[in-house]
Design a protein around this motif. Sequence first.
Motif, PDB file in Angstrom:
ATOM      1  N   ALA A 165       1.272  -1.330   0.352  1.00  0.00           N
ATOM      2  CA  ALA A 165      -0.169  -0.030   0.027  1.00  0.00           C
ATOM      3  C   ALA A 165       0.599   1.362  -0.014  1.00  0.00           C
ATOM      4  CB  ALA A 165      -0.849  -0.259   1.272  1.00  0.00           C
ATOM      5  N   ALA A 166       1.386   1.377   1.153  1.00  0.00           N
ATOM      6  CA  ALA A 166       3.232   2.551   0.486  1.00  0.00           C
ATOM      7  C   ALA A 166       3.555   2.598  -0.431  1.00  0.00           C
ATOM      8  CB  ALA A 166       3.657   2.199   2.135  1.00  0.00           C
ATOM      9  N   SER A 167       3.480   0.889  -0.835  1.00  0.00           N
ATOM     10  CA  SER A 167       4.211   1.283  -2.426  1.00  0.00           C
ATOM     11  C   SER A 167       4.087   1.894  -3.252  1.00  0.00           C
ATOM     12  CB  SER A 167       5.082  -0.277  -2.302  1.00  0.00           C
ATOM     13  OG  SER A 167       5.472  -0.054  -4.040  1.00  0.00           O
ATOM     14  N   ARG A 168       2.915   1.809  -3.462  1.00  0.00           N
ATOM     15  CA  ARG A 168       1.619   1.944  -4.104  1.00  0.00           C
ATOM     16  C   ARG A 168       1.693   3.748  -4.166  1.00  0.00           C
ATOM     17  NH1 ARG A 168      -0.934  -2.734  -3.555  1.00  0.00           N
ATOM     18  NH2 ARG A 168      -1.987  -1.306  -2.351  1.00  0.00           N
ATOM     19  N   VAL A 174      14.773   5.973  -4.970  1.00  0.00           N
ATOM     20  CA  VAL A 174      15.858   5.987  -3.352  1.00  0.00           C
ATOM     21  C   VAL A 174      14.668   6.531  -2.402  1.00  0.00           C
ATOM     22  CG1 VAL A 174      17.252   6.700  -2.040  1.00  0.00           C
ATOM     23  CG2 VAL A 174      17.626   5.853  -4.402  1.00  0.00           C
ATOM     24  N   ALA A 175      13.899   7.567  -2.349  1.00  0.00           N
ATOM     25  CA  ALA A 175      13.147   7.170  -1.686  1.00  0.00           C
ATOM     26  C   ALA A 175      12.207   6.670  -1.485  1.00  0.00           C
ATOM     27  CB  ALA A 175      12.215   9.025  -1.993  1.00  0.00           C
ATOM     28  N   LYS A 176      11.539   6.294  -2.669  1.00  0.00           N
ATOM     29  CA  LYS A 176      10.529   4.853  -1.950  1.00  0.00           C
ATOM     30  C   LYS A 176      10.697   3.705  -1.451  1.00  0.00           C
ATOM     31  CE  LYS A 176       8.184   1.414  -4.845  1.00  0.00           C
ATOM     32  NZ  LYS A 176       7.476   1.361  -6.238  1.00  0.00           N
ATOM     33  N   ARG A 198      13.245   4.565   0.521  1.00  0.00           N
ATOM     34  CA  ARG A 198      13.454   4.153   2.122  1.00  0.00           C
ATOM     35  C   ARG A 198      11.974   3.932   3.607  1.00  0.00           C
ATOM     36  NH1 ARG A 198      18.069   7.369   3.725  1.00  0.00           N
ATOM     37  NH2 ARG A 198      16.735   8.447   5.273  1.00  0.00           N
ATOM     38  N   PHE A 199      10.655   4.801   2.219  1.00  0.00           N
ATOM     39  CA  PHE A 199       9.887   4.832   3.133  1.00  0.00           C
ATOM     40  C   PHE A 199       8.846   3.814   3.368  1.00  0.00           C
ATOM     41  CE2 PHE A 199       5.170   6.713   3.515  1.00  0.00           C
ATOM     42  CZ  PHE A 199       5.279   6.719   4.585  1.00  0.00           C
ATOM     43  N   VAL A 200       9.093   2.585   2.006  1.00  0.00           N
ATOM     44  CA  VAL A 200       8.415   1.377   2.448  1.00  0.00           C
ATOM     45  C   VAL A 200       9.122   0.778   3.316  1.00  0.00           C
ATOM     46  CG1 VAL A 200       8.327  -0.595   1.033  1.00  0.00           C
ATOM     47  CG2 VAL A 200       7.741   1.982  -0.170  1.00  0.00           C
ATOM     48  N   THR A 201      10.373   0.662   3.065  1.00  0.00           N
ATOM     49  CA  THR A 201      10.950   0.042   4.479  1.00  0.00           C
ATOM     50  C   THR A 201      10.884   0.786   6.307  1.00  0.00           C
ATOM     51  OG1 THR A 201      12.865  -0.432   2.811  1.00  0.00           O
ATOM     52  CG2 THR A 201      13.010  -0.209   5.599  1.00  0.00           C
ATOM     53  N   ALA A 202      10.516   2.211   6.063  1.00  0.00           N
ATOM     54  CA  ALA A 202       9.756   2.514   7.377  1.00  0.00           C
ATOM     55  C   ALA A 202       8.363   1.972   7.488  1.00  0.00           C
ATOM     56  CB  ALA A 202       9.653   3.981   7.403  1.00  0.00           C
ATOM     57  N   VAL A 203       7.564   2.189   7.042  1.00  0.00           N
ATOM     58  CA  VAL A 203       5.885   1.652   6.878  1.00  0.00           C
ATOM     59  C   VAL A 203       6.303  -0.188   7.321  1.00  0.00           C
ATOM     60  CG1 VAL A 203       4.037   1.165   5.773  1.00  0.00           C
ATOM     61  CG2 VAL A 203       5.006   3.025   5.347  1.00  0.00           C
ATOM     62  N   SER A 204       6.715  -0.841   6.229  1.00  0.00           N
ATOM     63  CA  SER A 204       7.758  -2.107   7.076  1.00  0.00           C
ATOM     64  C   SER A 204       7.707  -2.578   8.451  1.00  0.00           C
ATOM     65  CB  SER A 204       8.321  -3.332   5.897  1.00  0.00           C
ATOM     66  OG  SER A 204       8.234  -4.354   6.254  1.00  0.00           O
ATOM     67  N   GLU A 205       8.363  -1.447   9.194  1.00  0.00           N
ATOM     68  CA  GLU A 205       9.480  -1.819  10.544  1.00  0.00           C
ATOM     69  C   GLU A 205       7.810  -1.171  11.029  1.00  0.00           C
ATOM     70  OE1 GLU A 205      11.777  -3.206  10.952  1.00  0.00           O
ATOM     71  OE2 GLU A 205      12.812  -3.326   9.892  1.00  0.00           O
ATOM     72  N   VAL A 206       7.291  -0.771  11.121  1.00  0.00           N
ATOM     73  CA  VAL A 206       5.845   0.423  11.995  1.00  0.00           C
ATOM     74  C   VAL A 206       5.534  -0.885  12.134  1.00  0.00           C
ATOM     75  CG1 VAL A 206       6.671   2.422  12.019  1.00  0.00           C
ATOM     76  CG2 VAL A 206       4.838   1.814  10.569  1.00  0.00           C
ATOM     77  N   ALA A 207       4.387  -1.610  10.690  1.00  0.00           N
ATOM     78  CA  ALA A 207       3.539  -2.273  10.158  1.00  0.00           C
ATOM     79  C   ALA A 207       3.955  -3.493  12.035  1.00  0.00           C
ATOM     80  CB  ALA A 207       3.159  -2.972   9.106  1.00  0.00           C
ATOM     81  N   GLY A 240      13.856   2.530  15.403  1.00  0.00           N
ATOM     82  CA  GLY A 240      15.253   3.766  14.767  1.00  0.00           C
ATOM     83  C   GLY A 240      15.195   4.303  13.915  1.00  0.00           C
ATOM     84  N   GLY A 241      15.114   2.566  13.003  1.00  0.00           N
ATOM     85  CA  GLY A 241      15.052   2.559  11.789  1.00  0.00           C
ATOM     86  C   GLY A 241      14.085   3.745  10.537  1.00  0.00           C
ATOM     87  N   ALA A 242      13.216   3.321  11.618  1.00  0.00           N
ATOM     88  CA  ALA A 242      11.918   3.894  10.905  1.00  0.00           C
ATOM     89  C   ALA A 242      12.007   5.523  10.670  1.00  0.00           C
ATOM     90  CB  ALA A 242      10.326   2.935  11.056  1.00  0.00           C
ATOM     91  N   GLN A 243      12.125   5.385  12.188  1.00  0.00           N
ATOM     92  CA  GLN A 243      12.546   7.003  12.060  1.00  0.00           C
ATOM     93  C   GLN A 243      13.200   8.026  11.272  1.00  0.00           C
ATOM     94  OE1 GLN A 243      13.771   8.553  15.958  1.00  0.00           O
ATOM     95  NE2 GLN A 243      12.894  10.148  16.298  1.00  0.00           N
ATOM     96  N   ARG A 244      14.580   7.509  10.627  1.00  0.00           N
ATOM     97  CA  ARG A 244      15.536   7.497  10.017  1.00  0.00           C
ATOM     98  C   ARG A 244      15.113   7.797   8.838  1.00  0.00           C
ATOM     99  NH1 ARG A 244      18.847   5.114  13.606  1.00  0.00           N
ATOM    100  NH2 ARG A 244      19.215   3.181  12.472  1.00  0.00           N
ATOM    101  N   LEU A 245      14.345   6.856   8.567  1.00  0.00           N
ATOM    102  CA  LEU A 245      14.013   6.950   7.225  1.00  0.00           C
ATOM    103  C   LEU A 245      12.710   7.508   6.731  1.00  0.00           C
ATOM    104  CD1 LEU A 245      13.891   2.250   6.645  1.00  0.00           C
ATOM    105  CD2 LEU A 245      15.787   4.044   5.409  1.00  0.00           C
ATOM    106  N   ALA A 246      11.766   7.999   7.607  1.00  0.00           N
ATOM    107  CA  ALA A 246      10.814   8.454   6.910  1.00  0.00           C
ATOM    108  C   ALA A 246      11.045  10.373   7.589  1.00  0.00           C
ATOM    109  CB  ALA A 246       9.602   8.417   8.401  1.00  0.00           C
ATOM    110  N   ALA A 247      10.550  11.738   6.890  1.00  0.00           N
ATOM    111  CA  ALA A 247      10.957  12.809   6.934  1.00  0.00           C
ATOM    112  C   ALA A 247      10.206  13.394   7.880  1.00  0.00           C
ATOM    113  CB  ALA A 247      10.277  13.494   5.535  1.00  0.00           C
ATOM    114  N   ARG A 248       9.478  12.260   8.192  1.00  0.00           N
ATOM    115  CA  ARG A 248       8.593  13.148   9.503  1.00  0.00           C
ATOM    116  C   ARG A 248       8.100  11.720  10.491  1.00  0.00           C
ATOM    117  NH1 ARG A 248       3.960  16.393   8.104  1.00  0.00           N
ATOM    118  NH2 ARG A 248       3.433  16.670  10.338  1.00  0.00           N
TER     119      ARG A 248
END
Length: 133
Positions: free
Chosen positions: A28-31, A41-43, A45-54, A108-116
């Motif tokens: 869903a985040a990827s779409r 690269v931005a995609k 990073r963010f998709v990885t962050a979403v995966s981690e918090v999920a 912590g990784g998710a925090q670093r990978l997300a802009a906010r």
Amino acid sequence: MSFVPEAAQHLETAAIKTERDVATARRAASRAMDAIGARAVAKARFVTAVSEVARNALIHGGGGRLAVHADERAVYVICADDGPGIDDVDAALKDGFSTSDSLGKGLGGAQRLAARFEIETSPKGTTIRMASA
């Protein structure tokens, strides 16, 4: 001001009850990142962050919900669970901290990978809000 801008469109909501649901949240985040024309690269990073918090919601919160929103410049994700909360947020955000048999890089990784990145936690659950830009 709300974390998700008023102009942002709600795209998807996913229940997180199994490992398969973590993959669904990731897709869903990827779409959504594709829909806003995010660079690869931005995609990633963010998709990885979403995966981690999920995954954290599943493992530590006993499951949860993830909502994906987007406007023309960013994707916004809100992931919430009804678990016991995080006792020490500062410690949980440090690499190496884990209450399970993991490497302790997820939150912590998710925090670093997300802009906010925002986290709200109590004994009634945890909510994480992230934005791609």
